[in-house]
Scaffold this motif. Sequence first.
Motif, mmCIF file in Angstrom:
data_model
loop_
_atom_site.group_PDB
_atom_site.id
_atom_site.type_symbol
_atom_site.label_atom_id
_atom_site.label_comp_id
_atom_site.label_asym_id
_atom_site.label_seq_id
_atom_site.Cartn_x
_atom_site.Cartn_y
_atom_site.Cartn_z
ATOM 1 N N ASP A 1 -3.030 -6.993 -1.975
ATOM 2 C CA ASP A 1 -4.222 -6.388 -2.561
ATOM 3 C C ASP A 1 -4.208 -6.533 -4.085
ATOM 4 O OD1 ASP A 1 -6.240 -4.678 -3.398
ATOM 5 O OD2 ASP A 1 -5.776 -3.177 -1.882
ATOM 6 N N ARG B 1 -10.082 -5.443 -2.075
ATOM 7 C CA ARG B 1 -9.104 -6.052 -1.179
ATOM 8 C C ARG B 1 -9.685 -7.273 -0.473
ATOM 9 N NH1 ARG B 1 -8.291 -1.795 1.798
ATOM 10 N NH2 ARG B 1 -7.014 -0.922 0.141
ATOM 11 N N PRO C 1 -8.514 17.904 -1.592
ATOM 12 C CA PRO C 1 -9.531 18.920 -1.275
ATOM 13 C C PRO C 1 -10.740 18.876 -2.212
ATOM 14 C CG PRO C 1 -7.341 19.843 -1.050
ATOM 15 C CD PRO C 1 -7.161 18.482 -1.660
ATOM 16 N N PHE D 1 -1.695 19.278 1.003
ATOM 17 C CA PHE D 1 -2.753 20.269 1.260
ATOM 18 C C PHE D 1 -2.641 20.654 2.742
ATOM 19 C CE2 PHE D 1 -4.298 15.955 1.738
ATOM 20 C CZ PHE D 1 -4.846 15.969 3.014
ATOM 21 N N TRP E 1 4.920 6.784 3.766
ATOM 22 C CA TRP E 1 3.616 7.364 3.426
ATOM 23 C C TRP E 1 3.841 8.786 2.918
ATOM 24 C CZ3 TRP E 1 0.030 3.943 2.974
ATOM 25 C CH2 TRP E 1 -0.005 2.817 3.792
ATOM 26 N N TRP F 1 -2.688 10.560 1.861
ATOM 27 C CA TRP F 1 -2.548 10.401 0.404
ATOM 28 C C TRP F 1 -3.867 10.057 -0.272
ATOM 29 C CZ3 TRP F 1 -3.459 5.708 -2.094
ATOM 30 C CH2 TRP F 1 -3.637 4.594 -1.253
ATOM 31 N N GLN G 1 -5.655 -4.965 -6.296
ATOM 32 C CA GLN G 1 -5.612 -3.677 -6.999
ATOM 33 C C GLN G 1 -4.210 -3.278 -7.415
ATOM 34 O OE1 GLN G 1 -8.214 -0.292 -5.244
ATOM 35 N NE2 GLN G 1 -7.805 -1.718 -3.598
ATOM 36 N N ILE H 1 -8.787 -6.220 -12.903
ATOM 37 C CA ILE H 1 -9.376 -5.019 -12.316
ATOM 38 C C ILE H 1 -9.075 -3.831 -13.213
ATOM 39 C CG2 ILE H 1 -9.283 -3.428 -10.355
ATOM 40 C CD1 ILE H 1 -8.386 -5.894 -8.644
ATOM 41 N N GLU I 1 0.830 -1.202 0.000
ATOM 42 C CA GLU I 1 0.000 0.000 0.000
ATOM 43 C C GLU I 1 0.872 1.264 0.000
ATOM 44 O OE1 GLU I 1 -3.016 0.313 3.043
ATOM 45 O OE2 GLU I 1 -4.127 1.789 1.851
ATOM 46 N N ARG I 2 2.003 1.194 0.676
ATOM 47 C CA ARG I 2 2.920 2.349 0.642
ATOM 48 C C ARG I 2 3.470 2.574 -0.772
ATOM 49 N NH1 ARG I 2 5.871 3.227 6.130
ATOM 50 N NH2 ARG I 2 4.532 2.100 7.555
ATOM 51 N N TRP J 1 2.038 1.761 -3.501
ATOM 52 C CA TRP J 1 0.881 2.265 -4.256
ATOM 53 C C TRP J 1 0.643 3.743 -3.953
ATOM 54 C CZ3 TRP J 1 -2.093 0.544 -8.057
ATOM 55 C CH2 TRP J 1 -3.401 0.993 -8.189
ATOM 56 N N ALA J 2 0.766 4.100 -2.668
ATOM 57 C CA ALA J 2 0.540 5.483 -2.247
ATOM 58 C C ALA J 2 1.604 6.412 -2.832
ATOM 59 C CB ALA J 2 0.535 5.567 -0.718
ATOM 60 N N ARG K 1 3.038 6.321 -5.555
ATOM 61 C CA ARG K 1 2.786 6.625 -6.963
ATOM 62 C C ARG K 1 1.904 7.867 -7.094
ATOM 63 N NH1 ARG K 1 -1.907 4.930 -6.961
ATOM 64 N NH2 ARG K 1 -3.344 4.811 -8.704
ATOM 65 N N THR K 2 1.066 8.121 -6.080
ATOM 66 C CA THR K 2 0.176 9.286 -6.169
ATOM 67 C C THR K 2 0.946 10.594 -6.032
ATOM 68 O OG1 THR K 2 -0.319 9.314 -3.780
ATOM 69 C CG2 THR K 2 -1.739 7.961 -5.186
#
Lengths: 283, 283
Positions: free
Chosen positions: A90, B83, B202, A267, A262, B198, A92, B96, A52-53, A55-56, A58-59
């Motif tokens: 996961d 998940r 907003p 924002f 993470w 992440w 995803q 997916i 998940e990290r 994946w995160a 990448r954002t």
Amino acid sequence: MTDHIAAHLRLPAGPVDLTAIETDAAPGFDGGKTEGKAALAGMGAELADLQERLWAERTVGSERRVLLVLQGMDTSGKGGVLRHTIGLVDPQGVRITSFKAPTEEEKQHDFLWRIEKGLPQAGYIGVFDRSHYEDVLIARVRNFADADELERRYDAINDFEGRLAAEGFSIIKCMLHISADEQKARLAERLGNPEKHWKYNPGDLDERSLWPAYRDAYEIALERTSTDTAPWHVVPSDKKWFRNLAVGQLLLDTLRGLDLQWPAADFDVAAETERLAEETPVQ
Amino acid sequence: MTDHIAAHLRLPAGPVDLTAIETDAAPGFDGGKTEGKAALAGMGAELADLQERLWAERTVGSERRVLLVLQGMDTSGKGGVLRHTIGLVDPQGVRITSFKAPTEEEKQHDFLWRIEKGLPQAGYIGVFDRSHYEDVLIARVRNFADADELERRYDAINDFEGRLAAEGFSIIKCMLHISADEQKARLAERLGNPEKHWKYNPGDLDERSLWPAYRDAYEIALERTSTDTAPWHVVPSDKKWFRNLAVGQLLLDTLRGLDLQWPAADFDVAAETERLAEETPVQ
């Protein structure tokens, strides 16, 4: 403790003799089947967290991703690794690409053309079920490519993987290593169980009769393409539980090594918290 | 017993009033969270067996496949279903596809162009994380399409899904139904946890302020596109465990309904068994 598995599996530099590497061992692991299955299950939470990290990240623009390459003779258990090890994370964040015999269109291009198209995007764990290595394995055994072209391909693969590593790929290459006797037992099991007949085809025995030629082809490919950036691991795979555990450990080691964090908020957290608290009621 | 969940979730024909459908209920299930999680876990073996049969059938030319469409407001739990529910089945057989805001290239084509590209191949369970329904939801709320185009799209969607059903698709459409209060709590949780920052942006609050317009858009879309071949299910999703269980049950019901059989051998089993037994020894 499973932390030492990887060191046992990593192929040292130099000529490769697969007959000298045991297929039914569990190097680096002290327990048996029950402990091995428990150890794999015990990795699930950390694997999921690290994935998940990844994946995160990448954002926020990270290009990092993992590519797990699975190679091995028929019945060596590529599908089992996908089900039992990759099934822990996961879905995803996973992209599985299976490479079959190339299509007519694929044959019109360089062998790496279809491989490029199957690569995972940033943030993903990509898994290759067979890979570009088929182009120096079956291609060598079945003479689909001549000697010069095979020579070119080993170098092309190293260049390709070097470029991927530079672009943010962590590459894990696993050769699932079974004995000819184990393959025979697994084929017999398929033939003996009507629910597994669909997995069998008579061509499997033709390929099996070329076992020594495939072993040669693997030994050459492993020697030529095991690099510091993308080393090969030979995974003893007669024991299915060890095979699944070992690939899980390699994946875990790789993700740990990325020191995944993470992403920080881009924002104003306090301002958004206040905005949410003071919103006009939503009905 | 979870067999009656589907009947409770299936949307009846006619006008839809989402405010009349509870978001925190667990219709058709007698237990609480502990029992619900156990019931979902208990589906794993049968789901895996049926999925493998679906996968096996494809090797003998079956065109059958499943398409699970997940829609819902932000935080409704599409990712959680992927998940926890889709994570129960073999990742090899899952595809997916996540639909984000369309790219410039996608905007140059009909709205179904990118959807077609994301469809699962035969043998797969395909999951859409958002879908073509965005093109009658956010498109309606944000005026990305005019009234005539929206009208055209409802019909185009029904035609499209009807064609898919005729081609071998079993379509399961789920609207994950949460309350505005539950969304507020989930957004607050994200804001309060640095490991979840992440996931927040907003713009989420801007979309939230349009909650009533989205509800209208959903009500119209659900009414216009719930058909006998591809009915909508409204899944109460304030309880995450019920949401995951309910989608699992819908998937299980669908796979059971396909009466999936292991393919018969297309080779002579006895002859192959003998051939394997009497082979020249492989070294």
